[in-house]
Design an enzyme around this catalytic site. Structure first.
Site, mmCIF file in Angstrom:
data_model
loop_
_atom_site.group_PDB
_atom_site.id
_atom_site.type_symbol
_atom_site.label_atom_id
_atom_site.label_comp_id
_atom_site.label_asym_id
_atom_site.label_seq_id
_atom_site.Cartn_x
_atom_site.Cartn_y
_atom_site.Cartn_z
ATOM 1 N N CYS A 103 42.482 68.432 6.137
ATOM 2 C CA CYS A 103 42.946 69.797 5.883
ATOM 3 C C CYS A 103 41.887 70.695 5.259
ATOM 4 C CB CYS A 103 44.155 69.783 4.946
ATOM 5 S SG CYS A 103 45.235 68.388 5.196
ATOM 6 N N TYR A 295 49.295 71.749 -0.024
ATOM 7 C CA TYR A 295 49.924 70.761 -0.909
ATOM 8 C C TYR A 295 51.456 70.824 -0.853
ATOM 9 C CZ TYR A 295 45.609 69.107 -3.051
ATOM 10 O OH TYR A 295 44.394 68.513 -3.271
ATOM 11 N N CYS A 298 51.545 68.162 2.406
ATOM 12 C CA CYS A 298 51.069 66.763 2.337
ATOM 13 C C CYS A 298 51.705 66.001 1.178
ATOM 14 C CB CYS A 298 49.551 66.707 2.274
ATOM 15 S SG CYS A 298 48.824 66.996 0.658
ATOM 16 N N GLU A 446 45.210 64.086 -7.647
ATOM 17 C CA GLU A 446 44.896 65.188 -6.740
ATOM 18 C C GLU A 446 45.942 66.297 -6.855
ATOM 19 O OE1 GLU A 446 44.206 63.970 -2.749
ATOM 20 O OE2 GLU A 446 42.777 65.589 -2.444
#
Ligand code: SF4
Ligand code: FE
Length: 481
Positions: A103, A295, A298, A446
């Site tokens: 991405c 985000y 995912c 993350e």
């Protein structure tokens, strides 16, 4: 054919790279057990794009060539494209339960598309044309592209030009009639090794006098002068052991690389910004906005996998009927779907740039990512609560399979007749993996720092929040002077 098969992708990344792991140079990285799961995660993207069932999400029609391309190389042409991007990322998060790495280049391309257009308009430069040519090649060859933003940054209280070591921010060190020469580093580079190319961008908004740092370009990931050092992840050496269950998510994994540029040559036609300091902040913000939208897809997909694992382990341990377990699962779903709602909202409220491409609603994308810095942590806490302490006290798979103690372990790990002990073991390890093992990099840390740490979103929210308009609402409501 513009779509590569997973096998063609894997063949195409078999190239010489200057890669180090555990202090040693790695040859044939695609055979390394620590790296293979990260390649598998990328291959899943190529696999699903071949599947008729997923082609609506996984592919798009290029506005540059008219060809059907992998959506990860698409420049968004509508809010529907933006929504499909988030849906695709959720799907891939579900299918891999980790970071599938493609991405970042996707988001940089969409940011650069409009910024290069605006730079050309202001300065009569050729960046937009060069970038389109570069990207048509990416689309036609179905290449994986990394997007690199984060510099090491050295002393955080100092500007790039005030650092004792000028290389702590990546910069131009020389230029001739053919191109520019680059020195510096980009850290936290998701999937750089698995990518054919990378788009490099500045790490922050630059000022007059910092022109050498205001640089963006495309580069092959094995270009001369680039050194890669593979990032360690919690429990990664379990992948070097004989068994597989101890790994948790044994098929798929993420990848983070420390990338060093030493006098790397970039031809002029691959340069997309060179010294235009006033556009550097816009490039950073637009890229970050797109990645904060990402985000909302995912992490939600990975969350789906963790919620599924939590529900299954509650069944395996026969607590699934307890009302507090049901309530915890409801809470996990509520948090996860809130993140998804933010991803969809910032997409559906997107707008068209002058260059013609579509961009997310910046405020909602930042709210999305701000929530991502919190909710996955709570989802992990609830998963650990439901799973129980065994996720961090369980003996190894080798013990489970051993002649001496294996039967004893199986006897005491048994819950009921219809549940194989090995399946329970796999699930506990999978939950361990997502909450504190290798995949916790993709899912937890993350979530905090990827696409910018929480304070970066708060700054963007403060810029977009328009408190004056809200104050005016109340003044009007109450007839205040
Ligand atoms: Fe894509 Fe998510 Fe990985 Fe970023 S963290 S590259 S958005 S999968
Ligand atoms: Fe990321």
């Amino acid at each position: 054919m513009t779509l590569k098969t997973p096998e063609e992708y894997e063949e195409s990344i078999k190239r010489d790279v200057n890669l180090y792991l555990f202090g040693e140079k790695v040859e044939n990285f695609w055979e390394h057990p620590i790296i293979i799961p990260s390649i598998n995660a990328v291959k899943k993207i190529y696999e699903l794009a071949q599947d008729d069932h997923y082609k609506e999400l996984m592919t798009a029609k290029s506005h540059l060539t008219g060809n059907i391309i992998n959506r990860f190389t698409h420049i968004h042409q509508s809010t529907d494209d933006l929504i499909k991007k988030v849906q695709m990322q959720r799907l891939l998060g579900q299918k891999t339960a980790c970071c599938f790495q493609r991405c970042v280049g996707f988001d940089s391309a969409n940011a650069l598309y409009s910024v290069t257009y605006e730079m050309d308009k202001k300065y009569g430069t050729n960046y937009h044309k060069w970038f389109k040519n570069y990207w048509i090649d990416v689309q036609n060859q179905d290449l994986m592209v990394d997007g690199a933003m984060t510099d090491p940054k050295g002393d955080r209280s100092k500007r790039p030009i005030d650092q004792e070591d000028p290389d702590l921010f990546l910069h131009i060190i020389d230029e001739d009639d053919k191109g520019i020469y680059i020195k510096g580093a980009k850290i936290h580079q998701t999937g750089f090794l698995n990518s054919h190319k990378a788009i490099i961008m500045p790490t922050l908004s630059l000022r007059e006098g910092e022109e050498d740092y205001a640089v963006s370009f495309g580069v092959d990931t094995n270009e001369q002068g680039i050194t890669l050092i593979y990032g360690r992840q919690s429990c990664d050496t379990r992948k070097l052991e004989d068994g597989k269950c101890d790994i948790g998510n044994f098929k798929y994994g993420g990848q983070e690389i420390f990338v060093i540029f030493d006098n790397v040559f970039i031809p002029h036609e691959n340069v997309f910004m060179k010294g235009e300091v006033e556009f550097s902040g816009e490039l950073v913000n637009r890229f970050a906005g797109f990645h904060r939208q990402s985000y909302g897809g995912c992490k939600v997909g990975v969350g789906d996998a963790l919620i599924g694992a939590s529900a299954l382990i509650s069944e395996f341990q026969k607590v699934d009927r307890a009302s507090h377990i049901k309530d915890k699962l409801i809470e996990m779903v509520h948090l996860n779907e809130t993140l998804y709602s933010c991803g969809i909202a910032c997409s559906s409220q997107g707008f068209q740039r002058e260059a013609g491409n579509y961009e997310i609603n910046m405020l909602l994308a930042n709210v999305c990512k701000q929530n991502v810095t919190r909710f996955p942590y709570e989802i992990c806490r609830l998963a650990e609560d439901i799973a129980g302490g065994l996720i961090c006290t369980l003996p190894s798979e080798a013990d489970l399979d051993s002649k001496e103690v294996g039967d004893l372990l199986k006897k005491y790990l048994k819950t009921c007749e219809d549940i194989p002990v090995k399946d329970r073991y796999k699930l506990l390890r999978f939950i361990e993996n997502l909450t504190m093992g290798v995949s916790s990099v993709s899912y937890r840390t993350e979530s905090m720092h990827g696409a910018g740490s929480p304070q970066a979103q708060r700054i963007m929210i403060s810029r977009q929040m328009d408190i004056d308009q809200k104050k005016k609402l109340v003044k009007d409501l109450l007839d205040l002077e």
